[in-house]
Design an enzyme around this catalytic site. Sequence first.
Site, PDB file in Angstrom:
ATOM      1  CE  LYS A 207       4.484   2.437 -14.418  1.00 33.83           C
ATOM      2  NZ  LYS A 207       5.643   1.925 -13.712  1.00 33.83           N
ATOM      3  CD  GLU A 213      -7.963  -0.151  -4.896  1.00 37.81           C
ATOM      4  OE1 GLU A 213      -7.640  -0.300  -6.099  1.00 37.81           O
ATOM      5  OE2 GLU A 213      -7.524  -0.872  -3.985  1.00 37.81           O
ATOM      6  N   GLY A 270       5.546   3.613  -9.699  1.00 27.72           N
ATOM      7  CA  GLY A 270       4.474   4.375  -9.053  1.00 27.72           C
ATOM      8  C   GLY A 270       4.951   5.130  -7.822  1.00 27.72           C
ATOM      9  NE  ARG A 271       8.396   0.719  -4.774  1.00 27.43           N
ATOM     10  CZ  ARG A 271       7.968  -0.236  -5.590  1.00 27.43           C
ATOM     11  NH1 ARG A 271       6.713  -0.228  -6.009  1.00 27.43           N
ATOM     12  NH2 ARG A 271       8.784  -1.194  -5.989  1.00 27.43           N
ATOM     13  CD  GLU A 356       3.952  -0.677  -3.804  1.00 28.10           C
ATOM     14  OE1 GLU A 356       2.805  -0.903  -3.389  1.00 28.10           O
ATOM     15  OE2 GLU A 356       4.186   0.193  -4.666  1.00 28.10           O
ATOM     16  CG  HIS A 387       2.743  14.675  24.338  1.00 25.75           C
ATOM     17  ND1 HIS A 387       2.870  14.961  25.682  1.00 25.75           N
ATOM     18  CD2 HIS A 387       3.438  15.636  23.679  1.00 25.75           C
ATOM     19  CE1 HIS A 387       3.589  16.073  25.827  1.00 25.75           C
ATOM     20  NE2 HIS A 387       3.951  16.491  24.621  1.00 25.75           N
ATOM     21  CE  LYS A 507      -2.678  -3.577  -7.425  1.00 24.37           C
ATOM     22  NZ  LYS A 507      -1.913  -2.987  -8.525  1.00 24.37           N
TER      23      LYS A 507
HETATM   24  O1  F6P Z   1      -0.049  -0.847  -4.736  1.00 22.97           O
HETATM   25  C1  F6P Z   1       0.358  -1.377  -5.955  1.00 22.97           C
HETATM   26  C2  F6P Z   1       0.474  -0.312  -6.989  1.00 22.97           C
HETATM   27  O2  F6P Z   1       0.782  -0.934  -8.197  1.00 22.97           O
HETATM   28  C3  F6P Z   1       1.499   0.758  -6.637  1.00 22.97           C
HETATM   29  O3  F6P Z   1       2.787   0.393  -6.948  1.00 22.97           O
HETATM   30  C4  F6P Z   1       0.987   1.924  -7.401  1.00 22.97           C
HETATM   31  O4  F6P Z   1       1.542   3.117  -6.936  1.00 22.97           O
HETATM   32  C5  F6P Z   1      -0.493   1.789  -7.131  1.00 22.97           C
HETATM   33  O5  F6P Z   1      -0.745   0.399  -7.173  1.00 22.97           O
HETATM   34  C6  F6P Z   1      -1.395   2.521  -8.078  1.00 22.97           C
HETATM   35  O6  F6P Z   1      -1.218   2.097  -9.402  1.00 22.97           O
HETATM   36  P1  F6P Z   1      -1.705   2.952 -10.622  1.00 22.97           P
HETATM   37  O7  F6P Z   1      -0.972   4.249 -10.608  1.00 22.97           O
HETATM   38  O8  F6P Z   1      -1.382   2.134 -11.843  1.00 22.97           O
HETATM   39  O9  F6P Z   1      -3.191   3.151 -10.478  1.00 22.97           O
END
Ligand code: F6P
Length: 544
Positions: A207, A213, A270-271, A356, A387, A507
């Site tokens: 987003k 990452e 995002g979620r 979240e 199990h 972060k």
């Molecule tokens: O974990 C925090 C967060 O901001 C989430 O809300 C989001 O889904 C994720 O990081 C990834 O963010 P982006 O889509 O901006 O890379």
Amino acid sequence: MAASVTTTDEWQALRKHAETMRGTHLRELFAADRRRGERLTGEVADLHVDYSKNLVTDETLTLLTALAERVRLTDRIAAMFAGEHINSTEDRAVLHTALRLPRDASLSVDGQDVVADVHRVLDRMAAFAERVRSGQWRGHTGERITTVVNIGIGGSDLGPVMAYEALKAYRDGGISCRFVSNIDPTDIHDKTHDLDPATTLFVVVSKTFSTQETLANANQAKTWLLSGLDAEDDAAIAKHFVAVSTNAQRVADFGIDPENMFGFWDWVGGRYSLPSAVGLSVMLAVGPAHYRDLLAGYHAVDEHFRTTPVQRNVPALLGLLNVWYTNFLDAQTHAVLPYSQYLHRFPAYLQQMTMESNGKSVTLDGTPVDHATGEIFWGEPGTNGQHAFYQLIHQGTVLIPADFIAFSRPNHDLGDMHDLFMSNFFAQTAALAFGRTREQVEAEGTAPDVVAHRVMPGNHPTTSIIAPKLTPSTLGQLIALYEHIVFTSGAIWDINPFDQWGVELGKVMANQLAPKLTGDAPDLSDVDSSTAALIRRYRSERGR
Ligand code: F6P
């Protein structure tokens, strides 16, 4: 400062009522009402929801409904669907429901025709997906794309991978997907080492397009691709990288042509973003028609949530039940147990959506809450969970409300296996509710010293959710159901389910610490003694 919900008459009435309910057993509730199992149920789109095995009476439901009215749940629902800026800390609308509006719907928000925007992107996604699936879109060396690697994390990963796995039976275009999320280099190594760059397409989903990452993995993917193709130029990138983001500038800065970017908007959290362009990998695998069925499933539940009075509004009732268990019966966790192997990533997906969203400790106006919020969601597919951890649900000491999810018709009907599978579903919810009394255990001739160990207390609440079959539509319905459950609980708790400031600190600190892991003789004087010692040990084991 608004008065806390805990000071309302409705909250106090529930508190009093909870005292009575603590001494009530589901056995008594079922014995007193022979029709309970048919009465305490609801229908939403294709989902049949049986909440009769919950620790509630009609009075509980009346009191919970009154609480919903007290916090003006219906007005809050209307505000979300209308695009009001209910995400107050980020001054944003919350409009994931607009992502699944049909083409002929109308919704204008902040002067923008949202439906037209949504369908413009959906149409571009569909055209692109068809080109890739038909082989019209070719890689740099002229070969057909056979593997899509989705790079993203959080909402940019969990939704796509969950839906890709769930819709395995609907993959039909010869495209398989892999998902890279973790910055642990083993993730991208494992997912790419056996791929041919000539037939691989990377979908970089972020987003913000600033997530550490995702950018690290995307950069590594670029290096892997260019060295594998022995290419140097942007033309190769253009054929093997597309982006999904709200930030065109950052996408361009990264080196992906904005022509190859699919956008979405700041009003999609995002979620909650799977039904936006974030679902591109899923569309590539199952095709645009199935993808539109997924969106239609979501929309059917959205309409139910938007228009149905709370008394019959299934997501609202389930959200209220979660409040009941969390705030009045002291539950802290909530199990989600899909009796569907294809839903094996569903609990993980729900963890981000629920935790979240509702892991918050101040109310909308910034006052610390004086009540619990946010359940810990967890689970595994049945029967594997049976199990592993079900023992604790059956005979442990903590209260764990559990959702059992199943489908009457399997995607693959192999002999009587699905019936055997489902017999476990029905048996578990019944055993959890009714258990086995001392008398029953004794009557079986159990040795006296073992009787206490074999008594099953029962009275463990479950909700059964059954759909005719796992399809794109029923998957969309299930996801929307949980989205609105989360919304309802968040509304009662008077918190903002749509920001996630808590994730930010870690972060920022990771970015501050990164140079101290690699640089020469880094200054660790500003780091706490535990972290500094751990970094020194790490550096020494890395030979630095
Ligand atoms: O974990 C925090 C967060 O901001 C989430 O809300 C989001 O889904 C994720 O990081 C990834 O963010 P982006 O889509 O901006 O890379």
